[in-house]
Design an enzyme around this catalytic site. Structure first.
Site, PDB file in Angstrom:
ATOM      1  N   GLU B 138       0.860  -1.114   0.073  1.00 58.71           N
ATOM      2  CA  GLU B 138       0.166   0.079   0.042  1.00 58.71           C
ATOM      3  C   GLU B 138       0.992   1.565   0.063  1.00 58.71           C
ATOM      4  OE1 GLU B 138      -2.678  -0.285   3.080  1.00 58.71           O
ATOM      5  OE2 GLU B 138      -3.847  -1.938   2.220  1.00 58.71           O
ATOM      6  N   TRP B 167       2.182  -0.075  -6.641  1.00 57.42           N
ATOM      7  CA  TRP B 167       3.350  -0.981  -7.187  1.00 57.42           C
ATOM      8  C   TRP B 167       2.930  -2.446  -7.447  1.00 57.42           C
ATOM      9  CZ3 TRP B 167       6.559   2.727  -8.517  1.00 57.42           C
ATOM     10  CH2 TRP B 167       6.637   3.741  -7.638  1.00 57.42           C
ATOM     11  N   ARG B 273      36.237  -4.826 -28.606  1.00 59.55           N
ATOM     12  CA  ARG B 273      36.600  -3.581 -28.574  1.00 59.55           C
ATOM     13  C   ARG B 273      38.328  -3.321 -28.521  1.00 59.55           C
ATOM     14  NH1 ARG B 273      35.102   1.298 -29.655  1.00 59.55           N
ATOM     15  NH2 ARG B 273      35.848   3.107 -28.100  1.00 59.55           N
ATOM     16  N   ASP B 341      29.866   0.218 -17.149  1.00 59.20           N
ATOM     17  CA  ASP B 341      31.091   0.976 -17.278  1.00 59.20           C
ATOM     18  C   ASP B 341      31.990   0.257 -18.269  1.00 59.20           C
ATOM     19  OD1 ASP B 341      32.985   3.035 -15.973  1.00 59.20           O
ATOM     20  OD2 ASP B 341      34.109   1.057 -15.406  1.00 59.20           O
ATOM     21  N   MET B 342      32.245  -0.725 -18.320  1.00 54.85           N
ATOM     22  CA  MET B 342      33.130  -1.588 -19.205  1.00 54.85           C
ATOM     23  C   MET B 342      32.725  -1.040 -20.706  1.00 54.85           C
ATOM     24  SD  MET B 342      33.565  -5.547 -17.648  1.00 54.85           S
ATOM     25  CE  MET B 342      34.816  -5.939 -18.956  1.00 54.85           C
ATOM     26  N   GLU B 368       9.689  -7.402  -3.246  1.00 52.33           N
ATOM     27  CA  GLU B 368       9.631  -8.755  -2.704  1.00 52.33           C
ATOM     28  C   GLU B 368      10.809  -8.918  -1.769  1.00 52.33           C
ATOM     29  OE1 GLU B 368       8.019 -11.091  -3.944  1.00 52.33           O
ATOM     30  OE2 GLU B 368       7.009 -10.405  -5.932  1.00 52.33           O
ATOM     31  N   HIS B 371      16.730  -5.308  -0.046  1.00 49.18           N
ATOM     32  CA  HIS B 371      17.695  -5.950   0.380  1.00 49.18           C
ATOM     33  C   HIS B 371      18.030  -5.968   2.042  1.00 49.18           C
ATOM     34  CE1 HIS B 371      22.145  -7.365  -0.240  1.00 49.18           C
ATOM     35  NE2 HIS B 371      22.496  -6.424   0.499  1.00 49.18           N
ATOM     36  N   ASP B 372      17.726  -4.870   2.373  1.00 45.55           N
ATOM     37  CA  ASP B 372      17.721  -4.539   3.797  1.00 45.55           C
ATOM     38  C   ASP B 372      16.828  -5.502   4.688  1.00 45.55           C
ATOM     39  OD1 ASP B 372      19.956  -2.843   3.261  1.00 45.55           O
ATOM     40  OD2 ASP B 372      18.640  -0.838   3.715  1.00 45.55           O
TER      41      ASP B 372
END
Lengths: 250, 389
Positions: B138, B167, B273, B341-342, B368, B371-372
C-alpha cells in the site's frame, strides 16, 4: 498412418571446426549438438501430418546414445516414440551406407511416409533422403515447401531457381523438407514432461560398409582482411575499380 | 547482437536432469528468437509485449511447477527456477510478469483456494487467457504490510472491500486480482475480478526501471465480491508472506539470468573492442572485473541450485530464500554496474542490454523484500533477535 521423421544430430552452428591429426576427421572436443535445422522442419511436418490425418510419429536417427537429447526434444514437440540406431561410427558413415540402414529400418517399421530435412547442416550432401527412397523404391519429392496428404496420395510443391514445381505422388513416399514448409513449434513444458513417459528405444544394426572414404579435410581459406579505399564521394571511383578488378563482382 | 553464451564455469549442466535442461533450452531459444527482437522498443515505449502472452501460455511457463490437473506443467522447482533465469536473461519485466502470474496469483489460489476457485481460475491463468495481479503493498505500507489499511467488511452474502494498493505488477492488464485486506482485524486474501464496479487500476507512469512491465495502483472503492471470493486457506500475514517466498525463490534464479546476460555482453564487448591497439579484454582491469563477475555468478548458480533441490524435497526455509534473493540480486546489480562501465558510452545505449538490466535490477533489489529487510531476516535467523523495529 505410420509416419517417421528421420533426424540427424549435428554440431551447433557456432562450433569451431578443428581437424584431427589424421587430416581426415574433425576434432569434436567441445562440440555441442542439435537437431539439424531442416530436420526440425521434417519433424514439424510429421507432427502436422499426424494431426491432420491421424496415425503416429516415430523419430528415427542413427547416432550415439547421447542423441536421446535431440530425439526427446522431438518427442516433446508431439512425436509418439523415438528410435536411436546406435552407431559408434555415426560421424563417418557415408550417404549410401546411411540410406541402406534407414531403408531397412523404415521397411521393418511399416512406415508409409518418412520426412527428412532437405540437407543436413554438417555435411551438406542432400543425398540420404533420395537415396533411401531409391533403395525402397518409394516416391520421393525433395525440397518441399508445400504439402498435402490425403487418402494415400499426396501433392507437393517444390521451389527451384526455375520456378515452382507441383507434383502428385502415392504413398509410401519420402519427403525432404525445405524452409517455408512450416514453422517448427517449440517443445511445450507439458510436452517435455510427457516425453519422458513415451518410448525411446536404442537398437543396434548390422554394419554396412562405406563405399566412399574421406581422404583429407581442409578448412576454408581464411578470409582476406578488409581494405578501406577512401572516404566520401571521392572514394567511389576507387571502390568501383576494386569491385570490378579485384573482387570481380561488377 | 551476438548469440547469448551462458556462463557455466563449474559444469553445473551435469547437475540438472535431462528434462530440466530441455526446459531451460526451450525457454532460452524462445527468449532469443521471440522476445529479444521486441524488448528494446517495448522498454523504450514503456509497454509489455502482450502479443507474446498466448505463446507463453502455449509454452507452459505460467505456474509451471503446479500440477497438471489444473492445466499446468508439473515441473520441478529447479526447472521453474531455470525458466525464471532464462526469462530474466531477456528482461526482468518478462520474468516479473511470469513470477506474478505463477507465484503470486496461481500459487495462492492453489495453496489457499477452494477446489471451485482452483478449477475456475488455474486453467485460464495457465494458458494466459486470464492475467492476474497481487495486491499487498500500500502507499504507506511496504516492508511492514501487516499495517495495511485495506478492509473487507462482511455485508450479507458479500464482502465490501475498500482500500488502495501500490506498485502492482500487471495491475492494469489483469482480469483477476488477489487482494489482501483486513477482515475483522485478520488479513485475508480475496479473488477480485477487475471488472467489479468500484475497482480501477491506474497505471504508474514515468518509471526508469522495469519499463517493459506494467505497474499500477489498485483502487478499491467499496468493491462488492461474493463470500466465495475469499481464499479459505489463508488467515493472517503468513498467507501473503508465503506467496512472496515463492516469488522470491524465482527472483533468486531470475537475477542470475540478468547477471549472465550482462557478463556475456561485457565479455564479448571487451574481446571485440580495441583500445590502444589491443582488445579491452587483454588489459588487467577488465580481466579482474570479469573474474569477479564470473565467480559471483557461479556462486549464485550454486546457491539457487541447492535452494531448488531443498524446495523440491520440501525442506526449504524462507530464510534460505532470503539469502539467495539478497545475494543474487545484489551481485547481479553490481555486475550490471560494472559492465555498464566497461562498455563506456555504449553502456548507456539501449542498443546494448546492460543498461536496461541495470535499471531493472534497481527495482528487483527493492521489491519482494528489500535487500535490507532480507539482511534483517537473516540477522533474525542467525541471532534470534528480530531487529525490524
Amino acid at each position: 498412418m505410420k509416419i517417421v521423421a528421420c533426424i540427424k544430430r549435428v554440431p551447433t552452428t557456432d562450433a569451431q571446426a578443428k581437424i584431427n591429426a589424421d587430416g581426415k576427421s574433425l576434432d569434436s572436443a567441445g562440440f555441442q549438438y542439435m537437431t539439424s535445422f531442416y530436420d526440425e522442419i521434417a519433424v514439424e511436418q510429421a507432427i502436422q501430418t499426424k494431426e491432420a490425418s491421424g496415425g503416429d510419429v516415430t523419430v528415427l536417427t542413427i547416432g550415439p546414445s547421447e542423441a536421446s537429447k535431440e530425439v526427446r526434444e522431438c518427442i516433446a514437440k508431439g512425436a509418439d516414440a523415438g528410435i536411436i540406431m546406435t552407431d559408434a561410427d555415426w560421424t563417418g558413415r557415408d550417404n549410401l551406407a546411411t540410406a541402406k540402414v534407414l531403408a531397412a529400418k523404415l521397411s521393418e517399421m511399416g512406415a508409409e511416409i518418412a520426412f527428412f530435412g532437405k540437407v543436413a547442416t554438417d555435411r551438406d550432401n542432400s543425398a540420404v533422403g533420395p537415396m533411401t527412397a531409391t533403395k525402397l523404391g518409394w516416391a520421393c519429392v525433395t525440397d518441399v515447401v508445400e504439402l498435402s496428404i490425403a487418402d494415400g496420395k499426396g501433392t507437393a510443391k517444390r521451389e527451384s531457381e526455375n520456378g515452382v514445381e507441383t507434383l502428385s505422388f502415392s504413398l509410401p513416399a519420402i519427403i525432404t523438407c525445405d524452409k517455408g514448409l512450416n514453422e517448427p513449434r517449440y517443445a511445450g513444458l507439458k510436452g517435455i514432461m510427457a516425453a519422458k513417459k513415451k518410448p525411446l528405444e536404442e537398437v543396434s544394426f548390422e554394419d554396412v560398409p562405406n563405399q566412399a572414404q574421406v581422404d583429407s579435410l581442409e578448412l576454408p581459406a581464411a578470409r582476406k582482411e578488409g581494405r578501406i579505399v577512401g572516404e566520401g564521394a571521392a572514394a567511389v571511383p576507387a571502390l568501383i575499380d576494386a569491385l570490378r578488378n579485384e573482387a570481380k563482382v561488377l | 547482437m551476438n548469440a547469448f553464451k551462458a556462463l557455466d564455469f563449474y559444469a553445473l549442466d551435469d547437475q540438472f536432469s535431462e528434462e530440466e535442461r530441455m526446459v531451460r533450452d526451450t525457454v532460452r531459444s524462445w527468449v532469443s528468437e521471440r522476445f529479444m527482437p521486441l524488448i528494446m522498443e517495448h522498454y523504450e515505449a514503456g509497454t509489455f509485449p502482450m502479443e507474446l502472452v498466448p505463446e507463453l501460455g502455449d509454452l507452459g511457463v505460467f505456474g509451471s511447477n503446479l500440477p497438471e490437473k489444473y492445466g499446468c506443467a508439473g515441473l520441478s522447482n529447479v526447472a521453474y527456477g531455470l525458466i525464471c533465469q532464462e526469462l530474466e536473461r531477456g528482461d526482468s519485466g518478462l520474468r516479473s510478469f511470469v513470477s506474478v502470474q505463477g507465484s503470486l496469483v496461481m500459487w495462492p489460489i492453489h495453496e489457499y483456494g477452494s477446489e471451485e476457485q482452483k478449477l475456475e481460475w488455474l486453467p485460464k491463468l495457465a494458458s494466459g487467457e486470464a492475467i492476474g495481479c497481487f495486491g499487498l503493498t500500500e502507499p504507506d505500507f511496504g516492508s511492514n504490510p501487516g499495517g495495511m489499511t485495506t478492509v473487507a467488511i462482511p455485508d450479507g452474502d458479500e464482502f465490501v472491500i475498500t482500500g488502495r494498493k501500490m506498485w502492482i505488477t500487471n495491475g492494469g492488464l489483469s482480469q483477476i486480482a488477489v487482494v489482501w485486506a483486513k477482515c475483522e482485524g485478520v488479513i485475508r486474501g480475496f479473488l477480485v475480478p477487475t471488472s467489479c464496479p468500484g475497482f480501477s487500476a491506474p497505471e504508474q507512469k514515468h518509471k526508469f526501471s522495469l519499463r517493459s512491465s506494467v505497474t499500477s495502483e489498485l483502487v478499491l472503492d467499496e468493491v462488492r465480491v461474493p463470500k466465495s471470493a475469499m481464499l479459505p486457506g489463508a488467515k493472517g500475514l503468513r498467507g501473503p508472506l508465503n506467496c512472496l517466498t515463492q516469488a522470491r525463490y524465482g527472483i533468486s534464479w531470475g537475477a542470475i539470468g540478468a547477471a549472465m546476460a550482462a557478463f556475456d555482453e561485457g565479455l564479448e564487448y571487451s574481446k571485440e573492442r580495441i583500445v590502444f591497439d589491443k582488445p579491452l579484454a587483454a588489459f588487467q582491469l577488465p580481466q579482474q572485473k570479469l573474474a569477479n563477475m564470473a565467480t559471483d555468478i557461479t556462486l549464485a548458480q550454486l546457491l539457487s541450485l541447492r535452494l531448488g533441490r531443498l524446495k523440491d524435497q520440501g525442506t526449504m526455509t524462507s530464510q534460505q530464500v532470503s539469502m539467495a534473493k539478497r545475494n543474487n540480486v545484489m551481485k547481479a546489480l553490481e555486475a550490471t554496474r560494472v559492465v555498464r562501465d566497461m562498455l563506456g558510452a555504449n553502456g548507456i545505449s539501449l542498443e546494448y542490454q546492460v543498461g536496461r538490466h541495470l535499471c531493472n535490477l534497481e527495482s528487483v533489489v527493492t521489491y519482494e523484500g528489500t535487500h535490507d529487510i532480507h539482511t534483517l531476516a537473516l540477522g533474525h535467523e542467525l541471532t534470534g533477535f528480530p531487529a525490524y523495529r
